[in-house]
Design an enzyme around this catalytic site. Structure first.
Site, mmCIF file in Angstrom:
data_model
loop_
_atom_site.group_PDB
_atom_site.id
_atom_site.type_symbol
_atom_site.label_atom_id
_atom_site.label_comp_id
_atom_site.label_asym_id
_atom_site.label_seq_id
_atom_site.Cartn_x
_atom_site.Cartn_y
_atom_site.Cartn_z
ATOM 1 C CB SER A 18 -0.882 0.024 1.254
ATOM 2 O OG SER A 18 -1.563 1.263 1.389
ATOM 3 C CE1 TYR A 41 -4.830 -1.521 4.636
ATOM 4 C CE2 TYR A 41 -3.648 0.523 4.223
ATOM 5 C CZ TYR A 41 -4.220 -0.646 3.757
ATOM 6 O OH TYR A 41 -4.185 -0.932 2.413
#
Length: 243
Positions: free
Chosen positions: A135, A148
């Site tokens: 990501s 996250y």
């Protein structure tokens, strides 16, 4: 020139990036195994194509082991399954949310990579490619994203280690870091999300099919070639520069 084909397992194949990627590989003639928690979602992804459906929670060690044991060969693992949490300061994030994220994004990635690595080193001809879904958060955080962001930094550590350990067994490991591909999880970007300066702003997004095509390109490379880290993102998202 036609795209080389082989066998691929896609985790998190029931929606979003996993679904788009799996459908592209199916259309390109690959042998595709779809892994996800809901059979109905996997059947919808397959959409009439011949695909192996592996109903499994990536965070379940026994389930992952059984799923991979059902494969006779695996050329590529797209280690994609991941979840997020609502944005909040760390002291406002319930511990159970952190445990859920780490179970999927860290333990799940580890278990699937472990199983794929073991299969790839022992099959004949040996070798294969593991592509981890990282990501933009593997590089820089968004406000309120501790679980996250931590999990995606862990994915980078996994990618680097497997890229090194895999050399002895003809296994390549790569990571695709994605920014603002439009999925259900990323739909909030089109409505406005918190920025580093405290403002709320709408961010540009890209179609998820661009990500799928990048994964196909990475998967189609010969094993002596690797793309250790690839970033694909909406050009104007606040990532490059002062943000």
């Amino acid at each position: 020139m036609p795209t080389p084909t082989g066998s691929i397992l896609v985790t998190g194949a029931g929606a979003g990036i996993g679904r788009a990627t799996a459908r592209l590989f199916l259309a390109e003639g690959w042998e595709v195994a779809l892994m996800g928690r809901r059979r109905e979602a996997l059947e919808e992804t397959a959409a009439g194509h011949s695909a192996r459906l592996l109903v499994c929670d990536v965070g379940d060690p026994a389930g992952v082991e059984t799923a991979f044991a059902s494969l006779s060969r695996l050329d590529v693992l797209f280690n994609n399954a991941g979840i997020s949490t609502p944005a909040a300061p760390i002291d406002e994030i319930p511990v159970n949310q952190w445990l859920e994220v780490s179970r999927t994004n860290i333990t799940g990635m580890f278990l699937c990579a472990r199983a794929a690595f073991g299969l790839m080193r022992r099959q004949s001809p040996r070798g294969g490619r593991i592509i981890n879904n990282g990501s933009i958060s593997a590089h820089v955080p968004r406000p309120g994203s501790a679980p996250y962001t931590m999990s995606k930094h862990a994915v980078t550590g996994l990618t680097r280690t497997l890229g090194l350990d895999g050399r002895a067994f003809d296994i390549a490991c790569a990571q695709i870091d994605i920014g603002n591909a439009i999925t259900d999880m990323a739909a909030r970007f089109t409505k406005g999300v918190p920025q580093a300066d405290g403002q709320i702003r709408v961010e540009p997004v890209i179609d998820v099919d661009h990500v799928a095509r990048m994964v196909l390109h990475m998967a189609s490379l010969p094993l002596e070639v690797n793309t250790p880290f690839v970033t694909i993102m909406a050009r104007d998202m606040p990532y490059i520069g002062r943000g």
